[in-house]
Design a protein around this motif. Structure first.
Motif, PDB file in Angstrom:
ATOM      1  N   ASP A  68      -4.504  25.862 108.782  1.00 17.39           N
ATOM      2  CA  ASP A  68      -4.575  25.427 107.456  1.00 17.39           C
ATOM      3  C   ASP A  68      -5.942  24.765 106.893  1.00 17.39           C
ATOM      4  OD1 ASP A  68      -4.051  22.644 107.846  1.00 17.39           O
ATOM      5  OD2 ASP A  68      -2.154  23.146 108.160  1.00 17.39           O
ATOM      6  N   PRO A  69      -6.217  24.631 105.804  1.00 20.57           N
ATOM      7  CA  PRO A  69      -7.246  23.989 105.342  1.00 20.57           C
ATOM      8  C   PRO A  69      -7.437  22.467 105.734  1.00 20.57           C
ATOM      9  CG  PRO A  69      -6.501  25.556 103.364  1.00 20.57           C
ATOM     10  CD  PRO A  69      -5.331  25.557 104.591  1.00 20.57           C
ATOM     11  N   ARG A  70      -6.392  21.868 105.536  1.00 30.88           N
ATOM     12  CA  ARG A  70      -6.321  20.552 106.172  1.00 30.88           C
ATOM     13  C   ARG A  70      -6.760  20.262 107.627  1.00 30.88           C
ATOM     14  NH1 ARG A  70      -4.672  15.961 103.647  1.00 30.88           N
ATOM     15  NH2 ARG A  70      -3.956  14.177 105.087  1.00 30.88           N
ATOM     16  N   ALA A  71      -6.334  21.084 108.578  1.00 31.27           N
ATOM     17  CA  ALA A  71      -6.846  20.956 109.944  1.00 31.27           C
ATOM     18  C   ALA A  71      -8.114  21.660 110.054  1.00 31.27           C
ATOM     19  CB  ALA A  71      -6.079  22.101 110.728  1.00 31.27           C
ATOM     20  N   ARG A  73     -10.503  21.188 108.101  1.00 34.48           N
ATOM     21  CA  ARG A  73     -11.396  20.142 107.407  1.00 34.48           C
ATOM     22  C   ARG A  73     -11.839  19.205 108.629  1.00 34.48           C
ATOM     23  NH1 ARG A  73      -9.209  15.930 103.120  1.00 34.48           N
ATOM     24  NH2 ARG A  73      -8.269  15.069 104.782  1.00 34.48           N
ATOM     25  N   LYS A  74     -11.001  18.740 109.520  1.00 32.67           N
ATOM     26  CA  LYS A  74     -11.665  18.204 110.707  1.00 32.67           C
ATOM     27  C   LYS A  74     -12.562  18.737 111.504  1.00 32.67           C
ATOM     28  CE  LYS A  74      -9.583  15.045 114.250  1.00 32.67           C
ATOM     29  NZ  LYS A  74      -8.497  14.435 115.021  1.00 32.67           N
ATOM     30  N   GLN A 104     -15.471  20.802  97.452  1.00 32.66           N
ATOM     31  CA  GLN A 104     -14.872  21.785  97.928  1.00 32.66           C
ATOM     32  C   GLN A 104     -15.767  23.017  98.415  1.00 32.66           C
ATOM     33  OE1 GLN A 104     -12.287  24.256  95.245  1.00 32.66           O
ATOM     34  NE2 GLN A 104     -10.488  23.250  95.929  1.00 32.66           N
ATOM     35  N   TYR A 153     -11.754  24.276 102.001  1.00 34.90           N
ATOM     36  CA  TYR A 153     -11.416  22.962 102.314  1.00 34.90           C
ATOM     37  C   TYR A 153     -12.139  21.858 101.498  1.00 34.90           C
ATOM     38  CZ  TYR A 153     -15.685  21.862 104.747  1.00 34.90           C
ATOM     39  OH  TYR A 153     -17.030  21.549 104.915  1.00 34.90           O
ATOM     40  N   THR A 154     -11.554  20.789 101.262  1.00 39.09           N
ATOM     41  CA  THR A 154     -12.018  19.764 100.426  1.00 39.09           C
ATOM     42  C   THR A 154     -12.289  18.748 101.322  1.00 39.09           C
ATOM     43  OG1 THR A 154     -10.806  20.538  98.545  1.00 39.09           O
ATOM     44  CG2 THR A 154     -11.730  18.514  98.446  1.00 39.09           C
ATOM     45  N   ASP A 155     -13.418  18.128 101.142  1.00 42.18           N
ATOM     46  CA  ASP A 155     -13.721  16.410 101.554  1.00 42.18           C
ATOM     47  C   ASP A 155     -14.326  15.789 100.752  1.00 42.18           C
ATOM     48  OD1 ASP A 155     -13.578  14.551 103.790  1.00 42.18           O
ATOM     49  OD2 ASP A 155     -14.165  16.026 105.308  1.00 42.18           O
ATOM     50  N   THR A 169     -12.608  12.370 106.056  1.00 44.24           N
ATOM     51  CA  THR A 169     -11.873  12.802 107.186  1.00 44.24           C
ATOM     52  C   THR A 169     -12.047  11.968 108.474  1.00 44.24           C
ATOM     53  OG1 THR A 169     -11.875  15.144 106.342  1.00 44.24           O
ATOM     54  CG2 THR A 169     -11.275  14.900 108.545  1.00 44.24           C
TER      55      THR A 169
END
Length: 175
Positions: A68-71, A73-74, A104, A153-155, A169
């Motif tokens: 997923d995008p959250r994973a 992102r790391k 994003q 993804y967003t950071d 992150t």
């Protein structure tokens, strides 16, 4: 063969003088030696990287197994840190930052940046906006999002006035 009488007397004397001079002289100089090669520079510390897939002998594309995008992102943050190690703020950041921006990023299946969209741009610092966009684009190709095909993804970028930064992150916190 007959020797002249004076030669008989002079020969031992000349040999003695030659022996005396030989014992007093210094040894002949050694031939010049080639300069020792300079020591090789220390290798940079090894980094742990995700699995890699080679597309050509000159280029290595990393892949991400994020689901997923959250994973993802790391993985992307680690990639940006690896490409910008000299620009990362080490330790906890000071309480007052020059700029904070939320960006994003759309990455395609090959790890190329397709789109950037500011969710919160640091408009008081247009030079920071430009530098972050340049940094994101220069870090391509990113790890290919193998399980998702493409990813958005967003950071959050935490920017110090020195030009060094951390990503939310991977931040070490703030004083």
């Amino acid at each position: 063969m007959k020797y002249h009488p004076t030669l008989r007397l002079a020969t031992p004397a000349l040999l003695g003088v030659a022996a005396l001079l030989a014992s007093c002289s210094s040894p002949p100089p050694e031939p010049p030696r080639a300069a020792a090669p300079a020591p090789a520079p220390a290798a940079p510390a090894a980094r742990v990287a995700p699995p890699q897939v080679a597309s050509s002998p000159q280029m290595v594309i990393k892949s991400s197994n994020a689901q997923d995008p959250r994973a993802y992102r790391k993985d992307a943050a680690q990639h940006i840190y690896a490409k910008n190690s000299e620009r990362i703020w080490k330790g906890r950041m000071p309480p007052l930052l020059y700029a904070v921006g939320v960006l994003q990023v759309e990455v395609d299946g090959q790890g190329q940046v397709r789109n950037l969209s500011w969710m919160r741009a640091p408009k008081h610092a247009p030079e920071v906006i430009a530098e972050i966009e340049k940094t994101v684009k220069a870090a391509a190709p990113y790890p290919a999002p193998a399980r998702m095909g493409k990813v958005v993804y967003t950071d959050t970028w935490l920017w110090h006035k020195s030009g060094r930064f951390q990503l939310d992150t991977l931040t070490e916190g703030q004083d």
